[in-house]
Design a protein around this motif. Structure first.
Motif, PDB file in Angstrom:
ATOM      1  N   ASP A  27       0.847  -1.183   0.000  1.00 51.63           N
ATOM      2  CA  ASP A  27       0.000   0.000   0.000  1.00 51.63           C
ATOM      3  C   ASP A  27       0.886   1.237   0.000  1.00 51.63           C
ATOM      4  OD1 ASP A  27      -1.568   2.278   1.420  1.00 51.63           O
ATOM      5  OD2 ASP A  27      -3.131   0.817   0.996  1.00 51.63           O
ATOM      6  N   LYS A  28       0.493   2.258  -0.760  1.00 48.02           N
ATOM      7  CA  LYS A  28       1.297   3.472  -0.914  1.00 48.02           C
ATOM      8  C   LYS A  28       1.632   4.132   0.425  1.00 48.02           C
ATOM      9  CE  LYS A  28       3.077   6.654  -3.719  1.00 48.02           C
ATOM     10  NZ  LYS A  28       2.260   7.607  -4.473  1.00 48.02           N
ATOM     11  N   LEU A  29       0.762   3.980   1.429  1.00 50.93           N
ATOM     12  CA  LEU A  29       0.981   4.644   2.717  1.00 50.93           C
ATOM     13  C   LEU A  29       1.619   3.732   3.758  1.00 50.93           C
ATOM     14  CD1 LEU A  29      -2.236   6.851   3.134  1.00 50.93           C
ATOM     15  CD2 LEU A  29      -0.053   7.396   2.043  1.00 50.93           C
ATOM     16  N   SER A  30       2.241   2.660   3.306  1.00 53.56           N
ATOM     17  CA  SER A  30       2.893   1.734   4.238  1.00 53.56           C
ATOM     18  C   SER A  30       3.987   2.434   5.046  1.00 53.56           C
ATOM     19  CB  SER A  30       3.507   0.554   3.473  1.00 53.56           C
ATOM     20  OG  SER A  30       2.507  -0.253   2.899  1.00 53.56           O
ATOM     21  N   HIS A  31       4.163   1.976   6.270  1.00 56.07           N
ATOM     22  CA  HIS A  31       5.145   2.545   7.192  1.00 56.07           C
ATOM     23  C   HIS A  31       6.560   2.399   6.637  1.00 56.07           C
ATOM     24  CE1 HIS A  31       7.563   2.804  10.958  1.00 56.07           C
ATOM     25  NE2 HIS A  31       6.614   3.637  11.322  1.00 56.07           N
ATOM     26  N   ALA A  32       7.440   3.293   7.077  1.00 54.70           N
ATOM     27  CA  ALA A  32       8.834   3.296   6.609  1.00 54.70           C
ATOM     28  C   ALA A  32       9.521   1.961   6.831  1.00 54.70           C
ATOM     29  CB  ALA A  32       9.610   4.410   7.327  1.00 54.70           C
TER      30      ALA A  32
ATOM     31  N   LYS B 102      -1.906   2.301  -5.102  1.00 57.42           N
ATOM     32  CA  LYS B 102      -2.555   3.452  -4.483  1.00 57.42           C
ATOM     33  C   LYS B 102      -3.271   3.026  -3.205  1.00 57.42           C
ATOM     34  CE  LYS B 102      -3.324   5.819  -8.901  1.00 57.42           C
ATOM     35  NZ  LYS B 102      -4.361   6.284  -9.867  1.00 57.42           N
ATOM     36  N   HIS B 103      -3.279   3.939  -2.250  1.00 53.49           N
ATOM     37  CA  HIS B 103      -3.817   3.620  -0.931  1.00 53.49           C
ATOM     38  C   HIS B 103      -5.222   3.025  -1.010  1.00 53.49           C
ATOM     39  CE1 HIS B 103      -4.625   3.721   3.263  1.00 53.49           C
ATOM     40  NE2 HIS B 103      -5.461   4.738   3.208  1.00 53.49           N
ATOM     41  N   ASN B 104      -5.359   1.816  -0.478  1.00 54.04           N
ATOM     42  CA  ASN B 104      -6.639   1.095  -0.406  1.00 54.04           C
ATOM     43  C   ASN B 104      -7.284   0.871  -1.783  1.00 54.04           C
ATOM     44  OD1 ASN B 104      -7.029   0.246   2.220  1.00 54.04           O
ATOM     45  ND2 ASN B 104      -8.063   2.124   2.870  1.00 54.04           N
ATOM     46  N   ASP B 105      -6.493   0.911  -2.838  1.00 54.69           N
ATOM     47  CA  ASP B 105      -7.024   0.713  -4.198  1.00 54.69           C
ATOM     48  C   ASP B 105      -6.927  -0.770  -4.557  1.00 54.69           C
ATOM     49  OD1 ASP B 105      -7.604   0.648  -6.932  1.00 54.69           O
ATOM     50  OD2 ASP B 105      -6.726   2.624  -7.279  1.00 54.69           O
TER      51      ASP B 105
ATOM     52  N   ASP C 292       6.214 -16.385  -5.782  1.00 55.53           N
ATOM     53  CA  ASP C 292       5.638 -16.110  -4.457  1.00 55.53           C
ATOM     54  C   ASP C 292       5.242 -14.644  -4.381  1.00 55.53           C
ATOM     55  OD1 ASP C 292       6.118 -18.727  -3.091  1.00 55.53           O
ATOM     56  OD2 ASP C 292       8.207 -18.219  -3.555  1.00 55.53           O
ATOM     57  N   LYS C 293       4.030 -14.377  -3.899  1.00 55.06           N
ATOM     58  CA  LYS C 293       3.514 -13.000  -3.848  1.00 55.06           C
ATOM     59  C   LYS C 293       3.076 -12.672  -2.422  1.00 55.06           C
ATOM     60  CE  LYS C 293       0.696 -14.168  -7.258  1.00 55.06           C
ATOM     61  NZ  LYS C 293       1.380 -15.283  -7.943  1.00 55.06           N
ATOM     62  N   LEU C 294       3.391 -11.455  -1.998  1.00 55.18           N
ATOM     63  CA  LEU C 294       3.007 -10.992  -0.662  1.00 55.18           C
ATOM     64  C   LEU C 294       2.413  -9.593  -0.753  1.00 55.18           C
ATOM     65  CD1 LEU C 294       3.046 -11.440   2.448  1.00 55.18           C
ATOM     66  CD2 LEU C 294       5.291 -10.317   2.469  1.00 55.18           C
ATOM     67  N   ILE C 295       1.174  -9.452  -0.278  1.00 56.99           N
ATOM     68  CA  ILE C 295       0.517  -8.150  -0.178  1.00 56.99           C
ATOM     69  C   ILE C 295       0.843  -7.575   1.197  1.00 56.99           C
ATOM     70  CG2 ILE C 295      -1.700  -6.941  -0.206  1.00 56.99           C
ATOM     71  CD1 ILE C 295      -2.776  -9.419  -1.801  1.00 56.99           C
ATOM     72  N   ILE C 296       1.196  -6.300   1.231  1.00 54.07           N
ATOM     73  CA  ILE C 296       1.642  -5.669   2.477  1.00 54.07           C
ATOM     74  C   ILE C 296       0.830  -4.402   2.725  1.00 54.07           C
ATOM     75  CG2 ILE C 296       3.611  -4.619   3.657  1.00 54.07           C
ATOM     76  CD1 ILE C 296       5.356  -6.329   1.612  1.00 54.07           C
ATOM     77  N   ALA C 297       0.219  -4.300   3.897  1.00 53.43           N
ATOM     78  CA  ALA C 297      -0.606  -3.136   4.226  1.00 53.43           C
ATOM     79  C   ALA C 297      -0.682  -2.980   5.742  1.00 53.43           C
ATOM     80  CB  ALA C 297      -2.006  -3.288   3.617  1.00 53.43           C
ATOM     81  N   GLU C 298      -1.464  -2.022   6.185  1.00 57.62           N
ATOM     82  CA  GLU C 298      -1.621  -1.771   7.620  1.00 57.62           C
ATOM     83  C   GLU C 298      -3.079  -1.904   8.035  1.00 57.62           C
ATOM     84  OE1 GLU C 298       0.514   1.585   9.262  1.00 57.62           O
ATOM     85  OE2 GLU C 298       1.791   1.701   7.486  1.00 57.62           O
TER      86      GLU C 298
ATOM     87  N   ASP D 243      -3.149   9.172   8.944  1.00 51.83           N
ATOM     88  CA  ASP D 243      -4.509   9.547   8.548  1.00 51.83           C
ATOM     89  C   ASP D 243      -5.561   9.002   9.512  1.00 51.83           C
ATOM     90  OD1 ASP D 243      -3.346  10.750   6.429  1.00 51.83           O
ATOM     91  OD2 ASP D 243      -4.392   9.634   4.873  1.00 51.83           O
ATOM     92  N   GLY D 244      -5.246   7.900  10.175  1.00 49.13           N
ATOM     93  CA  GLY D 244      -6.192   7.299  11.111  1.00 49.13           C
ATOM     94  C   GLY D 244      -7.246   6.429  10.458  1.00 49.13           C
ATOM     95  N   ASP D 245      -7.161   6.237   9.131  1.00 44.15           N
ATOM     96  CA  ASP D 245      -8.131   5.365   8.469  1.00 44.15           C
ATOM     97  C   ASP D 245      -7.648   3.917   8.547  1.00 44.15           C
ATOM     98  OD1 ASP D 245      -5.987   5.759   6.739  1.00 44.15           O
ATOM     99  OD2 ASP D 245      -7.220   5.493   4.947  1.00 44.15           O
ATOM    100  N   THR D 246      -8.515   2.982   8.169  1.00 44.70           N
ATOM    101  CA  THR D 246      -8.178   1.571   8.254  1.00 44.70           C
ATOM    102  C   THR D 246      -7.971   0.975   6.874  1.00 44.70           C
ATOM    103  OG1 THR D 246     -10.518   0.926   8.276  1.00 44.70           O
ATOM    104  CG2 THR D 246      -9.445   1.261  10.412  1.00 44.70           C
ATOM    105  N   GLY D 247      -7.198  -0.090   6.818  1.00 40.37           N
ATOM    106  CA  GLY D 247      -7.018  -0.819   5.579  1.00 40.37           C
ATOM    107  C   GLY D 247      -8.274  -1.596   5.228  1.00 40.37           C
ATOM    108  N   ASN D 248      -8.504  -1.776   3.951  1.00 38.85           N
ATOM    109  CA  ASN D 248      -9.638  -2.580   3.480  1.00 38.85           C
ATOM    110  C   ASN D 248      -9.218  -4.050   3.526  1.00 38.85           C
ATOM    111  OD1 ASN D 248     -11.718  -3.858   2.165  1.00 38.85           O
ATOM    112  ND2 ASN D 248     -11.614  -2.631   0.306  1.00 38.85           N
ATOM    113  N   LEU D 249      -9.255  -4.634   4.723  1.00 36.98           N
ATOM    114  CA  LEU D 249      -8.727  -5.979   4.898  1.00 36.98           C
ATOM    115  C   LEU D 249      -9.547  -7.020   4.146  1.00 36.98           C
ATOM    116  CD1 LEU D 249      -7.431  -6.156   8.570  1.00 36.98           C
ATOM    117  CD2 LEU D 249      -6.483  -5.041   6.560  1.00 36.98           C
ATOM    118  N   SER D 250     -10.832  -6.788   4.018  1.00 35.69           N
ATOM    119  CA  SER D 250     -11.671  -7.722   3.270  1.00 35.69           C
ATOM    120  C   SER D 250     -11.235  -7.777   1.810  1.00 35.69           C
ATOM    121  CB  SER D 250     -13.139  -7.312   3.373  1.00 35.69           C
ATOM    122  OG  SER D 250     -13.960  -8.191   2.614  1.00 35.69           O
ATOM    123  N   GLY D 251     -11.061  -6.598   1.199  1.00 28.73           N
ATOM    124  CA  GLY D 251     -10.618  -6.538  -0.187  1.00 28.73           C
ATOM    125  C   GLY D 251      -9.218  -7.096  -0.366  1.00 28.73           C
ATOM    126  N   LEU D 252      -8.325  -6.779   0.573  1.00 33.32           N
ATOM    127  CA  LEU D 252      -6.963  -7.287   0.513  1.00 33.32           C
ATOM    128  C   LEU D 252      -6.935  -8.807   0.633  1.00 33.32           C
ATOM    129  CD1 LEU D 252      -5.286  -4.648   2.866  1.00 33.32           C
ATOM    130  CD2 LEU D 252      -4.943  -4.811   0.395  1.00 33.32           C
TER     131      LEU D 252
END
Length: 391
Positions: free
Chosen positions: A129-134, A151-154, A169-175, A181-190
């Protein structure tokens, strides 16, 4: 002797209003912060549940020191792994409904270490995700894996990337909860994307654990995601749990692989056993004191309701609210004005956030009260209003 570039780089930071300094605090946890003898109401702490001064946690830490001493004295694979560490790992695995758990000294080390370990060959693809932590970005892009950012949550763009991927091997990485921003990741979509494309899913839930879910399990629980062997979760102890360290949960095979191949784990001194016992006490409080999460939600809604319509905030779904100021100069000005009124907030500037999106970061905890919230909203309305008028 110095490096030739240091002086010029520091001067550039100052010219761009991006220079950073540390503040020496007399007291920095809890509702009140004391700096140079002056008290401020603290809205910059990640002590979401207000547990940093809880007597049960302090008592557990003291008992741990008496039993095990102050430090672990070694890495976990030498002599640093105690019954306290094992008990904490088993408790977290049960709490998070995961097969197995592994402790790390910090969340940064956990993220960067795990991704570096998983990205040891070019046949692996990371999708962040574009807004992933450093720490996630460092771990991914410093590895040999092919790393891309969506793109964030896209979820649509993510699916397109995965469809075009030739990685074995593929790995999706998000928060779970995004800290600026205080918003949440779309874990269902991910999760759906991971299952569709036979990928694994890594979620950094540092700001979700303890705060979200009926028993504080975090964002997976809050969003009703059933966990499977393809899921990896990172949680930290230094925020809502009010101690220090982190943990990664996943399949037994995955955790065993980290024990054998993760350099950050193998070569780091283990956290003190006393800290492990304190974290056990904290997790038990998460289970039993649900009122803390309920109070955070109530105060957050109150704060949003009292802000003027002209105040632009982030699309927050948590107790983290970004008050957008635009320029770095405006963020620093507003930070100082609020400090003059007895409120301690932090100006967040690039590269932590995008250029032109500097902000004040408000974090609401269960230690705050209705009056704190109302007074802060009133002062923000006044300070930001003046700032907008002067543009």
């Amino acid at each position: 002797m110095s490096f030739s570039f240091i002086q010029a780089q520091l001067a550039k930071q100052q010219a761009l209003n991006l220079y950073r300094t540390r503040k020496v605090l007399d007291k920095g946890t809890g509702r009140l912060l004391i700096h140079q003898g002056v008290k401020y109401i603290n809205f910059s702490s990640n002590d979401y549940l207000g547990l940093s001064q809880h007597p049960d946690i302090k008592s557990a830490y003291i008992k741990g020191i008496e039993q095990y001493g102050c430090g672990s004295g070694s890495s976990s694979l030498v002599t640093g792994y105690s019954k306290a560490h094992q008990e904490l790992e088993e408790l977290i695995a049960d709490w998070q409904q995961a097969p197995k758990c592994l402790l790390f000294s910090t969340g940064f080390s956990a993220n960067s270490g795990v991704l570096s370990t998983l990205g040891q060959n070019t046949n692996t693809g990371f999708y962040l995700d574009k807004l992933s932590h450093a720490s996630l970005i460092d771990g991914a892009f410093n590895s040999r894996a092919k790393s891309k950012r969506f793109k964030h949550n896209d979820i649509n763009q993510l699916n397109e990337m995965l469809s075009n991927s030739n990685s074995i091997d593929k790995l999706i990485i998000a928060e779970g909860v995004y800290s600026m921003d205080g918003d949440t990741g779309n874990l269902s979509g991910l999760n759906d994307a991971a299952l569709k494309h036979q990928a694994n899913l890594y979620i950094d839930d540092a700001h979700g654990v303890g705060v979200l879910g009926n028993n504080g399990q975090g964002t997976f629980s809050q969003q009703g995601i059933e966990k499977g062997s393809h899921l990896i979760q990172m949680i930290t102890f230094g925020k809502a749990l009010a101690t220090q360290g982190a943990a990664v949960t996943g399949s037994e095979e995955f955790i065993d692989y980290l024990v054998n191949r993760c350099r950050d784990y193998i070569y780091s001194t283990a956290m003190p056993a006393a800290n492990a016992l304190a974290t056990i006490a904290s997790i038990k409080l998460c289970h039993s004191e649900r009122w803390r999460r309920e109070k955070i939600s109530k105060l957050t809604n109150l704060f949003k309701s009292k802000l003027d319509e002209c105040i632009e905030i982030t699309d927050s779904e948590s107790s983290i609210i970004g008050i957008l100021t635009g320029s770095e100069e405006s963020a620093l000005f507003c930070q100082q004005q609020l400090k003059n009124n007895g409120f301690w907030l932090t100006a967040i500037r690039p590269p932590t956030v995008e250029n032109g999106k500097s902000r004040l970061r408000v974090t609401i905890t269960s230690n705050h009260n209705d009056n704190d919230i109302s007074e802060l909203a009133n002062r923000i309305n006044e300070v930001i209003g003046k700032c907008l008028q002067n543009k």
